[in-house]
Scaffold this active site. Structure first.
Site, PDB file in Angstrom:
ATOM      1  CG  PHE A   1     -14.681  65.176  43.237  1.00  0.00           C
ATOM      2  CD1 PHE A   1     -15.485  66.294  42.997  1.00  0.00           C
ATOM      3  CD2 PHE A   1     -15.266  64.072  43.836  1.00  0.00           C
ATOM      4  CE1 PHE A   1     -16.841  66.288  43.330  1.00  0.00           C
ATOM      5  CE2 PHE A   1     -16.618  64.066  44.171  1.00  0.00           C
ATOM      6  CZ  PHE A   1     -17.411  65.182  43.918  1.00  0.00           C
TER       7      PHE A   1
ATOM      8  CE  LYS B   1      -4.384  59.691  43.575  1.00  0.00           C
ATOM      9  NZ  LYS B   1      -5.609  60.127  42.839  1.00  0.00           N
TER      10      LYS B   1
ATOM     11  CD  GLU C   1      -8.761  59.596  39.807  1.00  0.00           C
ATOM     12  OE1 GLU C   1      -8.503  60.230  40.855  1.00  0.00           O
ATOM     13  OE2 GLU C   1      -9.104  58.400  39.807  1.00  0.00           O
ATOM     14  NE  ARG C   2     -13.865  61.665  40.636  1.00  0.00           N
ATOM     15  CZ  ARG C   2     -14.848  61.304  41.455  1.00  0.00           C
ATOM     16  NH1 ARG C   2     -16.081  61.584  41.167  1.00  0.00           N
ATOM     17  NH2 ARG C   2     -14.576  60.662  42.573  1.00  0.00           N
TER      18      ARG C   2
ATOM     19  CB  CYS D   1     -17.073  65.693  53.553  1.00  0.00           C
ATOM     20  SG  CYS D   1     -16.129  66.960  54.375  1.00  0.00           S
TER      21      CYS D   1
ATOM     22  CD  GLU E   1     -20.646  60.764  51.152  1.00  0.00           C
ATOM     23  OE1 GLU E   1     -19.874  59.891  50.724  1.00  0.00           O
ATOM     24  OE2 GLU E   1     -20.255  61.806  51.699  1.00  0.00           O
TER      25      GLU E   1
HETATM   26  P1  NAD Z   1     -12.880  58.776  46.266  1.00  0.00           P
HETATM   27  O1  NAD Z   1     -12.787  57.870  47.442  1.00  0.00           O
HETATM   28  O2  NAD Z   1     -13.467  58.260  45.007  1.00  0.00           O
HETATM   29  O3  NAD Z   1     -11.403  59.280  45.855  1.00  0.00           O
HETATM   30  C1  NAD Z   1     -10.527  59.860  46.796  1.00  0.00           C
HETATM   31  C2  NAD Z   1      -9.095  59.563  46.380  1.00  0.00           C
HETATM   32  O4  NAD Z   1      -8.890  58.148  46.382  1.00  0.00           O
HETATM   33  C3  NAD Z   1      -8.758  60.058  44.975  1.00  0.00           C
HETATM   34  O5  NAD Z   1      -7.470  60.616  44.994  1.00  0.00           O
HETATM   35  C4  NAD Z   1      -8.831  58.793  44.143  1.00  0.00           C
HETATM   36  O6  NAD Z   1      -7.935  58.814  43.053  1.00  0.00           O
HETATM   37  C5  NAD Z   1      -8.435  57.701  45.122  1.00  0.00           C
HETATM   38  N1  NAD Z   1      -9.073  56.417  44.815  1.00  0.00           N
HETATM   39  C6  NAD Z   1     -10.297  56.224  44.271  1.00  0.00           C
HETATM   40  N2  NAD Z   1     -10.559  54.909  44.160  1.00  0.00           N
HETATM   41  C7  NAD Z   1      -9.478  54.252  44.642  1.00  0.00           C
HETATM   42  C8  NAD Z   1      -9.152  52.860  44.803  1.00  0.00           C
HETATM   43  N3  NAD Z   1      -9.988  51.901  44.433  1.00  0.00           N
HETATM   44  N4  NAD Z   1      -7.967  52.557  45.353  1.00  0.00           N
HETATM   45  C9  NAD Z   1      -7.117  53.520  45.740  1.00  0.00           C
HETATM   46  N5  NAD Z   1      -7.364  54.836  45.604  1.00  0.00           N
HETATM   47  C10 NAD Z   1      -8.535  55.212  45.068  1.00  0.00           C
HETATM   48  O7  NAD Z   1     -13.622  60.102  46.755  1.00  0.00           O
HETATM   49  P2  NAD Z   1     -14.118  61.330  45.877  1.00  0.00           P
HETATM   50  O8  NAD Z   1     -15.309  60.904  45.090  1.00  0.00           O
HETATM   51  O9  NAD Z   1     -12.984  61.963  45.167  1.00  0.00           O
HETATM   52  O10 NAD Z   1     -14.570  62.348  47.016  1.00  0.00           O
HETATM   53  C11 NAD Z   1     -15.834  62.336  47.606  1.00  0.00           C
HETATM   54  C12 NAD Z   1     -15.822  61.601  48.921  1.00  0.00           C
HETATM   55  O11 NAD Z   1     -14.894  62.201  49.801  1.00  0.00           O
HETATM   56  C13 NAD Z   1     -17.160  61.650  49.635  1.00  0.00           C
HETATM   57  O12 NAD Z   1     -17.402  60.395  50.214  1.00  0.00           O
HETATM   58  C14 NAD Z   1     -16.936  62.704  50.702  1.00  0.00           C
HETATM   59  O13 NAD Z   1     -17.781  62.598  51.836  1.00  0.00           O
HETATM   60  C15 NAD Z   1     -15.525  62.445  51.068  1.00  0.00           C
HETATM   61  N6  NAD Z   1     -14.907  63.585  51.727  1.00  0.00           N
HETATM   62  C16 NAD Z   1     -14.635  63.482  53.059  1.00  0.00           C
HETATM   63  C17 NAD Z   1     -14.073  64.537  53.728  1.00  0.00           C
HETATM   64  C18 NAD Z   1     -13.732  64.419  55.189  1.00  0.00           C
HETATM   65  O14 NAD Z   1     -12.938  65.216  55.672  1.00  0.00           O
HETATM   66  N7  NAD Z   1     -14.281  63.459  55.894  1.00  0.00           N
HETATM   67  C19 NAD Z   1     -13.777  65.732  53.049  1.00  0.00           C
HETATM   68  C20 NAD Z   1     -14.085  65.803  51.682  1.00  0.00           C
HETATM   69  C21 NAD Z   1     -14.638  64.718  51.034  1.00  0.00           C
END
Ligand code: NAD
Length: 498
Positions: A149, A173, A176-177, A281, A383
């Protein structure tokens, strides 16, 4: 209620699963739209569409593919204000920050316009008698990206631009937020001349993700999000024979050496710790002053700056940062602040009481600053992803160096010092993927690569830069000779160049 569906085959497609998610307006707390959550069948339909379109796209010469990206850049700049506004309203970040989100994505599109050069192969004339050897890069076919998101423009573009430039078809994909911007970007690609079916946006949750992981026609998955999901996707992708690069969470430290310019280091910590409400991140979430005097001086500079932070609506041009993305996330971050107090850390600035006048239901949190945080505390190990900065005091440089090096995350790290030798030693020895020297957010530019280490990154190739071309193509190596080079008679021993 506004409905956000999918974008498949170059057009908007309503969801048919009957399942939807709420898209909030974080600055007021209202639900502003419902997003369709795709079923397996809907995902499969998108893949079939993409698979049918991909060969003709791959067969176009790379300059023609690059020109579509060039046109896209022009259109994205034309619509920049509208995209930034939409982004800020769904994510919560300020409009100025939303512009940066888009721009950092567009820079990767700029990089990908170099694909005719980037995809060029290697050639060895005369590798053997009459033998030439060459290698070429070919697209994988249909590939997918699953994005978080917190950068709804930048990260989808990091994923899809190199992939489609290389001749793949892409299934995105997004989170969804905040799904509005990815759909808008897909519309612009079509307007720029991308053939329908080459970039598809399928909104959804775990069901759509699992469908991607099990689809036999998807050959690579790029993921960015939290570490547990990154690991899950990496494992599942490997089990089903897909190429995967999965980037996870972070706990980024900034080491402040005694010789650093302390007011400048404090300014850097404020921007990198609280910008975008800490939902980056690469946000700095841990400050590590070295020595007692440095710690005292840094705290003295930090406290008034954190107290003076201006939290505002996403559309307030004077705001330093806006609301968090959802109430659930706000509750999680507040929970971490409660936990830090319970664990015995000293809460020097408490933002929990912040209320935004006129927007009482918005997802706001004032800046929080902890001192005397120790490595055994959960607020240090985990985190938080909010406007919360922890100060961990280190006695020596070696102690400070060990903190980010031993932490389970290894995304970004920074050191503030005037001493070149210390900086050089730090750069060489720290066990983290991206390092800043007097730079708090060392986010590599588009033509370098982006990737964290340890639990911040699963896989071996980074995002954007030359690695992205390697990730989205496979190498074919050809050994050829013409009749004049062919010897007579069968050869049974392994051919060598001796
Ligand atoms: P998230 O893991 O909740 O979601 C990321 C994606 O995974 C979304 O598209 C979501 O729909 C999907 N998803 C969520 N739960 C799932 C499940 N149980 N099974 C399969 N798919 C699932 O992450 P977020 O809250 O959207 O984003 C924040 C996180 O992303 C933080 O941990 C941040 O550090 C990380 N991030 C990392 C980087 C990097 O390059 N390392 C960059 C940006 C964000």
């Amino acid at each position: 209620m506004r409905m956000i569906g999918h974008f498949i085959g170059g057009r908007h497609v309503p969801g048919t699963s009957g399942r939807t998610g709420d898209v909030f307006l974080p600055m007021t707390g209202e639900v502003q739209a419902k997003v369709a959550l795709a079923s397996r069948a809907e995902l499969r339909a998108a893949v079939e569409n993409a698979a049918a379109a991909q060969p003709a796209w791959a067969a176009q010469n790379p300059q023609k593919r690059a020109r579509v990206l060039m046109k896209f850049l022009e259109l994205a700049h034309r619509d920049e204000a509208a995209i930034a506004d939409l982004l800020a309203r769904e994510h919560g970040k300020t409009i100025a920050d939303a512009r940066g989100d888009l721009q950092r994505g567009l820079e990767v599109v700029e990089f990908a316009t170099g694909v005719p050069h980037l995809m060029k192969g290697d050639f060895t004339e005369g590798a053997g008698p009459g033998i030439d050897m060459y290698s070429m890069r070919q697209p994988l076919g249909v590939v997918a990206g699953i994005t978080p998101f917190n950068f709804p423009a930048m990260i989808p573009l990091w994923k899809c631009a190199p992939a489609i430039a290389c001749g793949n078809a892409f299934i995105l994909k997004p989170s969804e937020r905040d799904p509005g911007v990815p759909i808008k970007l897909a519309e612009l690609f079509i307007e720029a001349g991308l053939p329908p079916g080459i970039l598809n946006v399928v909104n959804g949750d775990k069901e759509a993700v699992d469908a991607i992981l099990e689809d036999p026609d998807i050959h690579a998955v790029g993921f960015v999000g939290s570490s547990p999901i990154a690991q899950y996707i990496y494992e599942r992708a490997a089990a089903t024979g897909k190429r995967a690069q999965c980037f996870g969470g972070a706990k980024n430290h900034m080491i402040v050496m005694p010789d650093a310019d302390i007011p400048k280091a404090a300014d850097a910590l404020i921007g990198a710790g609280y910008g975008s409400a800490g939902e980056r991140c690469m946000a700095i979430s841990v400050a590590v002053p070295v020595g007692e005097a440095t710690a005292q001086a840094l705290i003295e500079e930090l406290v008034p700056r954190v107290e003076a932070l201006k939290v505002g609506t996403s559309t307030d041009p004077g705001a330093d940062y806006g609301p968090l993305v959802t109430r659930a996330h706000l509750d999680k971050v507040r929970g971490y602040v409660d936990l830090g107090v319970a664990e015995g850390a000293k809460l020097l600035v408490d933002g929990r009481g912040f209320r935004m006048q006129g927007y009482e239901n918005g997802f706001y949190l004032g800046g929080c600053l902890f001192d005397e945080v120790t490595p055994d505390m959960r607020i240090y190990r985990e985190e938080i992803f909010g406007p919360v900065l922890s100060v961990v005091r280190a006695g020596t440089y070696e102690e400070a160096l060990a903190l980010p090096s031993k932490h389970e995350y290894g995304n970004g790290v920074a050191i503030y010092t005037r001493d070149g030798d210390t900086a050089r030693d730090f750069v060489s020895r720290v066990n983290v993927g991206m390092v800043g020297v007097n730079v708090p957010l060392p986010v590599p530019l588009a033509y370098h690569t982006f990737g964290g280490w340890k639990r911040s990154g699963f896989g071996d190739l980074n995002q954007h830069g030359p690695d992205s071309i390697r990730f989205y193509t496979k190498t074919k190596t050809v050994t050829s000779r013409w009749p004049s080079g062919i010897r007579t008679g069968a050869e049974f021993a392994m051919p060598t160049m001796r």
